[in-house]
Design a protein around this motif. Structure first.
Motif, PDB file in Angstrom:
ATOM      1  N   MET A   1       0.423  -1.003  -0.019  1.00  0.00           N
ATOM      2  CA  MET A   1       0.183   0.268  -0.267  1.00  0.00           C
ATOM      3  C   MET A   1       1.206   1.171  -0.290  1.00  0.00           C
ATOM      4  N   ALA A   2      -0.093   2.450  -0.296  1.00  0.00           N
ATOM      5  CA  ALA A   2       1.016   4.013  -0.383  1.00  0.00           C
ATOM      6  C   ALA A   2      -0.399   4.921   0.327  1.00  0.00           C
ATOM      7  N   LEU A   3      -0.149   4.900   1.373  1.00  0.00           N
ATOM      8  CA  LEU A   3      -0.754   5.696   2.613  1.00  0.00           C
ATOM      9  C   LEU A   3      -0.119   6.535   2.935  1.00  0.00           C
ATOM     10  N   ASP A   4      -0.784   7.920   2.637  1.00  0.00           N
ATOM     11  CA  ASP A   4      -0.292   9.065   3.264  1.00  0.00           C
ATOM     12  C   ASP A   4      -0.342   9.458   4.454  1.00  0.00           C
ATOM     13  N   ALA A   5       0.564  10.125   5.784  1.00  0.00           N
ATOM     14  CA  ALA A   5      -0.083  10.209   6.416  1.00  0.00           C
ATOM     15  C   ALA A   5      -1.146  10.726   7.297  1.00  0.00           C
ATOM     16  N   GLY A   6      -2.137  11.757   6.595  1.00  0.00           N
ATOM     17  CA  GLY A   6      -3.556  12.043   6.985  1.00  0.00           C
ATOM     18  C   GLY A   6      -4.294  10.175   6.513  1.00  0.00           C
ATOM     19  N   ASN A   7      -3.935   9.538   5.951  1.00  0.00           N
ATOM     20  CA  ASN A   7      -4.683   8.013   5.967  1.00  0.00           C
ATOM     21  C   ASN A   7      -4.947   7.369   7.218  1.00  0.00           C
ATOM     22  N   VAL A   8      -3.117   7.332   7.418  1.00  0.00           N
ATOM     23  CA  VAL A   8      -3.176   6.589   9.129  1.00  0.00           C
ATOM     24  C   VAL A   8      -3.374   6.940   9.951  1.00  0.00           C
ATOM     25  N   GLN A   9      -3.178   8.954   9.765  1.00  0.00           N
ATOM     26  CA  GLN A   9      -3.770   9.180  11.816  1.00  0.00           C
ATOM     27  C   GLN A   9      -4.646   9.396  11.803  1.00  0.00           C
ATOM     28  N   HIS A  10      -5.844   9.521  10.848  1.00  0.00           N
ATOM     29  CA  HIS A  10      -7.192   8.562  10.345  1.00  0.00           C
ATOM     30  C   HIS A  10      -7.496   7.912  11.371  1.00  0.00           C
ATOM     31  N   ALA A  11      -7.229   6.875  10.081  1.00  0.00           N
ATOM     32  CA  ALA A  11      -7.652   5.564  11.142  1.00  0.00           C
ATOM     33  C   ALA A  11      -6.662   4.753  11.954  1.00  0.00           C
ATOM     34  N   LEU A  12      -5.674   5.926  13.109  1.00  0.00           N
ATOM     35  CA  LEU A  12      -5.937   5.399  14.173  1.00  0.00           C
ATOM     36  C   LEU A  12      -6.934   6.175  14.918  1.00  0.00           C
ATOM     37  N   ARG A  13      -6.970   7.636  14.696  1.00  0.00           N
ATOM     38  CA  ARG A  13      -7.928   7.922  15.540  1.00  0.00           C
ATOM     39  C   ARG A  13      -9.984   7.181  15.158  1.00  0.00           C
ATOM     40  N   GLN A  14      -9.849   6.407  14.596  1.00  0.00           N
ATOM     41  CA  GLN A  14     -10.898   5.422  14.442  1.00  0.00           C
ATOM     42  C   GLN A  14     -10.843   4.684  15.384  1.00  0.00           C
ATOM     43  N   LEU A  15      -9.910   3.860  14.830  1.00  0.00           N
ATOM     44  CA  LEU A  15      -9.249   2.513  16.067  1.00  0.00           C
ATOM     45  C   LEU A  15      -9.418   3.049  17.127  1.00  0.00           C
ATOM     46  N   GLU A  16      -8.914   3.819  17.872  1.00  0.00           N
ATOM     47  CA  GLU A  16      -9.012   4.212  19.081  1.00  0.00           C
ATOM     48  C   GLU A  16     -10.721   5.282  19.399  1.00  0.00           C
ATOM     49  N   THR A  17     -11.236   5.611  18.824  1.00  0.00           N
ATOM     50  CA  THR A  17     -12.743   5.203  19.137  1.00  0.00           C
ATOM     51  C   THR A  17     -13.682   4.055  18.806  1.00  0.00           C
ATOM     52  N   MET A  18     -12.956   2.842  17.927  1.00  0.00           N
ATOM     53  CA  MET A  18     -13.118   1.399  18.589  1.00  0.00           C
ATOM     54  C   MET A  18     -13.403   0.387  19.533  1.00  0.00           C
ATOM     55  N   GLY A  19     -12.181   1.620  20.162  1.00  0.00           N
ATOM     56  CA  GLY A  19     -11.337   1.187  21.739  1.00  0.00           C
ATOM     57  C   GLY A  19     -10.065  -0.178  21.080  1.00  0.00           C
ATOM     58  N   LEU A  20     -10.164   0.068  20.196  1.00  0.00           N
ATOM     59  CA  LEU A  20      -8.534  -1.094  19.356  1.00  0.00           C
ATOM     60  C   LEU A  20      -7.375  -0.379  19.218  1.00  0.00           C
ATOM     61  N   ALA A  21      -7.831   0.307  19.731  1.00  0.00           N
ATOM     62  CA  ALA A  21      -6.012   1.640  19.863  1.00  0.00           C
ATOM     63  C   ALA A  21      -6.656   2.868  20.741  1.00  0.00           C
ATOM     64  N   ARG A  22      -4.258   3.152  21.568  1.00  0.00           N
ATOM     65  CA  ARG A  22      -5.123   3.924  22.382  1.00  0.00           C
ATOM     66  C   ARG A  22      -3.518   5.384  22.132  1.00  0.00           C
ATOM     67  N   GLN A  23      -3.960   6.078  22.478  1.00  0.00           N
ATOM     68  CA  GLN A  23      -3.383   7.364  21.878  1.00  0.00           C
ATOM     69  C   GLN A  23      -2.152   7.501  23.284  1.00  0.00           C
ATOM     70  N   HIS A  24      -0.687   8.121  23.645  1.00  0.00           N
ATOM     71  CA  HIS A  24      -0.117   8.165  24.155  1.00  0.00           C
ATOM     72  C   HIS A  24      -0.227   9.745  24.221  1.00  0.00           C
ATOM     73  N   PHE A  25      -0.197  10.300  24.943  1.00  0.00           N
ATOM     74  CA  PHE A  25      -0.122  12.700  24.697  1.00  0.00           C
ATOM     75  C   PHE A  25       1.879  12.579  25.495  1.00  0.00           C
TER      76      PHE A  25
END
Length: 219
Positions: free
Chosen positions: A56-80
């Motif tokens: 795949m060739a994902l840009d940073a925006g796609n990846v960041q959006h996916a990370l935030r969606q995974l966080e909303t689903m409870g599948l990922a968590r952000q470390h500040f």
């Protein structure tokens, strides 16, 4: 009333979310010094040319959006952090899965349908299995949870292949035909592919360390 002991339903993931989640699972074990991952490190991992199917060739925006969606689903968590956003996966806790099963799902998310033998070889840096029977037992548990499906063998195949269901139902017959037994040339390149994957993981970790050092110097 919902039974508190029953795992909550699994969200259906799109292709980008599956790739990003698979990367978080993989890098937790293969580059622990750079984990949790920054958005840039996740993008690099997602776009690797080896050990990924499809590439795949994902840009940073796609990846960041996916990370935030995974966080909303409870599948990922952000470390500040003052320097950069970092993310870790929560798949094991979210679905009540042991490390071995999380590792198997991670590999299937990154590389598509695979045989038990391929999973055994590729999981060596991610989880420990007592033997081949133990690995098949863990796959069986995932099948019971409707998280993995066993594909029927296509012509020329000697082993069953397995596919995750985190992206929703799949056409098992079509997948079985698509992933035919590899040619001898492809098999010979397997060891080289694994070495390249290890080198890419090392380079990614070094890049992350250099970025952290540069941030300190700039500060």
């Amino acid at each position: 009333m919902t039974d508190a002991t029953t795992p909550s339903p699994v969200p259906v993931l799109d292709a980008t979310q599956m790739r990003v989640l698979g990367c978080l699972i993989e890098k937790e074990s293969t580059t622990p010094e750079a984990y949790p991952l920054t958005v840039n490190a996740t993008q690099t991992a997602a776009n690797q040319k080896t050990a990924r199917d499809p590439v795949m060739a994902l840009d940073a925006g796609n990846v960041q959006h996916a990370l935030r969606q995974l966080e909303t689903m409870g599948l990922a968590r952000q470390h500040f952090s003052a320097r950069a956003e970092r993310y870790e996966h929560l798949l094991g806790g979210r679905l009540d899965l042991p490390r071995q099963q999380v590792a198997l799902l991670g590999l299937l998310l990154l590389r598509g349908p695979q045989t038990a033998g391929e999973l055994a070889t590729r999981s060596e840096r991610m989880a420990k299995f007592a033997d081949a029977e133990d690995l098949r037992h863990q796959l069986g548990r995932l099948i019971q949870r409707a998280l993995v499906v066993q594909l029927p063998r296509a012509a020329g195949q000697r082993e069953d292949r397995y596919m995750h269901l985190l992206g929703g139902p799949v056409d098992v017959d079509a997948l079985a035909v698509q992933y035919r037994a590899p040619s001898s040339g492809a098999a010979d390149g397997g060891a080289l592919e694994e070495r390249v994957q290890q080198l890419e993981a090392t380079v990614a970790a070094l890049q992350e360390q250099l970025a952290q050092l540069q941030s300190r110097l700039d500060g």
